[in-house]
Motif scaffolding. Structure first.
Motif, PDB file in Angstrom:
ATOM      1  N   MET A 119      32.058 -46.139 -81.489  1.00  0.00           N
ATOM      2  CA  MET A 119      32.476 -45.575 -82.771  1.00  0.00           C
ATOM      3  C   MET A 119      31.317 -44.801 -83.231  1.00  0.00           C
ATOM      4  O   MET A 119      31.595 -43.749 -83.730  1.00  0.00           O
ATOM      5  CB  MET A 119      33.322 -46.335 -83.641  1.00  0.00           C
ATOM      6  N   SER A 122      29.803 -41.924 -80.815  1.00  0.00           N
ATOM      7  CA  SER A 122      31.002 -41.008 -80.386  1.00  0.00           C
ATOM      8  C   SER A 122      31.707 -40.339 -81.558  1.00  0.00           C
ATOM      9  O   SER A 122      32.076 -39.243 -81.177  1.00  0.00           O
ATOM     10  CB  SER A 122      32.040 -41.764 -79.181  1.00  0.00           C
ATOM     11  N   CYS A 123      31.875 -40.905 -82.478  1.00  0.00           N
ATOM     12  CA  CYS A 123      32.625 -40.557 -83.464  1.00  0.00           C
ATOM     13  C   CYS A 123      32.120 -40.177 -85.077  1.00  0.00           C
ATOM     14  O   CYS A 123      31.682 -39.226 -85.797  1.00  0.00           O
ATOM     15  CB  CYS A 123      33.976 -41.367 -83.815  1.00  0.00           C
ATOM     16  N   HIS A 124      31.258 -41.472 -85.347  1.00  0.00           N
ATOM     17  CA  HIS A 124      30.697 -41.550 -86.912  1.00  0.00           C
ATOM     18  C   HIS A 124      29.452 -40.479 -86.852  1.00  0.00           C
ATOM     19  O   HIS A 124      29.160 -40.043 -87.911  1.00  0.00           O
ATOM     20  CB  HIS A 124      30.395 -42.795 -87.253  1.00  0.00           C
ATOM     21  N   CYS A 145      33.541 -30.528 -81.658  1.00  0.00           N
ATOM     22  CA  CYS A 145      33.253 -31.915 -80.993  1.00  0.00           C
ATOM     23  C   CYS A 145      33.978 -31.858 -79.606  1.00  0.00           C
ATOM     24  O   CYS A 145      35.038 -30.936 -79.429  1.00  0.00           O
ATOM     25  CB  CYS A 145      33.612 -33.004 -81.810  1.00  0.00           C
ATOM     26  N   THR A 147      36.392 -33.726 -76.913  1.00  0.00           N
ATOM     27  CA  THR A 147      37.282 -34.951 -76.980  1.00  0.00           C
ATOM     28  C   THR A 147      38.058 -34.861 -75.454  1.00  0.00           C
ATOM     29  O   THR A 147      37.597 -34.268 -74.664  1.00  0.00           O
ATOM     30  CB  THR A 147      38.300 -34.938 -77.870  1.00  0.00           C
ATOM     31  N   SER A 151      42.970 -39.523 -75.276  1.00  0.00           N
ATOM     32  CA  SER A 151      42.944 -40.040 -76.843  1.00  0.00           C
ATOM     33  C   SER A 151      44.571 -40.042 -77.337  1.00  0.00           C
ATOM     34  O   SER A 151      44.732 -40.963 -78.262  1.00  0.00           O
ATOM     35  CB  SER A 151      42.511 -38.800 -77.747  1.00  0.00           C
ATOM     36  N   LYS A 165      38.281 -41.786 -79.026  1.00  0.00           N
ATOM     37  CA  LYS A 165      38.259 -40.307 -78.859  1.00  0.00           C
ATOM     38  C   LYS A 165      39.638 -39.805 -79.861  1.00  0.00           C
ATOM     39  O   LYS A 165      39.583 -38.861 -80.716  1.00  0.00           O
ATOM     40  CB  LYS A 165      38.766 -39.567 -77.744  1.00  0.00           C
ATOM     41  N   LEU A 168      37.955 -39.664 -83.225  1.00  0.00           N
ATOM     42  CA  LEU A 168      37.095 -38.269 -83.239  1.00  0.00           C
ATOM     43  C   LEU A 168      37.909 -37.312 -83.726  1.00  0.00           C
ATOM     44  O   LEU A 168      37.773 -36.356 -84.622  1.00  0.00           O
ATOM     45  CB  LEU A 168      36.426 -38.252 -81.973  1.00  0.00           C
ATOM     46  N   THR A 171      39.180 -37.473 -87.412  1.00  0.00           N
ATOM     47  CA  THR A 171      38.183 -37.091 -88.152  1.00  0.00           C
ATOM     48  C   THR A 171      37.830 -35.430 -88.283  1.00  0.00           C
ATOM     49  O   THR A 171      37.624 -35.061 -89.124  1.00  0.00           O
ATOM     50  CB  THR A 171      36.637 -37.693 -87.379  1.00  0.00           C
TER      51      THR A 171
END
Length: 257
Positions: A119, A122-124, A145, A147, A151, A165, A168, A171
């Motif tokens: 996380m 790949s996301c934060h 971004c 993906t 997901s 994902k 993400l 987000t």
């Protein structure tokens, strides 16, 4: 009349080139062809020999190291953007990571540490980039971004990266809502399966590629240049009224059962 996709003079930062076959490389090529000024990152000195020739071929003005797990590296990168360019117009986030033992096992069995690391990288990290980019995008900009449709539906062997994902994509929607008043647009680009170095970490990925080619409506798999064409359009003023989207570039796979 200017071409529809015109990035002349726009400053773009590309995060995630691994080699000439990576999605980020295809996007960089499209940005360059549209006239953008570019900078790119490489993970570490081991990765640099694979990234530097790609960046040079695309006319990147400079490259810099970036491992988002290393404290301070991201902040140093954006300070360099401010010093060199004084601002930023678009950014591509094309990085993801999960520990092998967590990625190859069931989501049910993944470790808290592995999930947190996946996380974070790949996301934060996209959130962190958005926060640092915001003051540099004084006249608006675009954050993108990458993906994957795992997901939103279960893809065999995609495992832990599916929930990551999904986070993400969510987000990207919240960032679009929060940064929209500043003229900053946010998108998640969702390519179909592409044979990249990152994808090679997913078990039996070759089988997924074969199934995709046989099942998509146009009977052809997408490639990194297809993704790049979309990314260049989204970064351009032609897409100035589009934001908060998850956009598939998958030869129509998302419509199939």
């Amino acid at each position: 009349m200017k071409p529809l996709v015109d990035l002349a003079g726009k400053r773009g930062l590309v995060i995630g080139i691994a080699n000439e076959n990576s999605i980020a490389a295809g996007c960089t090529r499209a940005f360059a062809h549209a006239g953008a000024r570019l900078a790119a990152t490489y993970l570490n000195e081991k990765a640099r020999p694979f990234v530097e020739p790609v960046a040079d071929a695309m006319g990147c003005e400079w490259i810099a190291p970036l491992d988002v797990r290393e404290p301070g590296q991201l902040e140093t990168l954006f300070e360099e953007v401010r010093t060199r360019w004084g601002g930023l117009d678009f950014l591509l986030h094309s990085i993801a990571f999960a520990p092998r033992e967590d990625l190859h096992g069931r989501v049910t069995d993944c470790s808290a540490e592995g999930f947190a690391l996946a996380m974070d990288v790949s996301c934060h990290s996209f959130i962190r980039m958005a926060r640092l980019a915001e003051p540099l995008m004084r006249e608006g900009g675009c954050l993108m971004c990458v993906t994957f449709y795992g997901s939103e539906r279960v893809v065999e062997h995609y495992n832990l990266m599916g929930p990551v994902k999904a986070a993400l994509e969510s987000t990207s929607r919240y960032l679009a809502a929060e940064l929209g008043p500043a003229g900053i647009r946010v998108h998640a680009i969702s390519p179909g399966p592409i044979a990249t170095r990152a994808a090679s970490g997913i078990a039996r990925f070759d089988e997924l590629l074969e199934r995709t080619a046989a099942s998509v409506p146009v009977h052809e798999r997408v490639d990194i240049d297809d993704v790049g064409a979309l990314a260049a359009f989204l970064a351009s003023s032609a897409a100035r009224r589009i934001t908060g989207t998850v956009i598939p570039v998958d030869a129509g796979e998302h419509i199939m059962g």
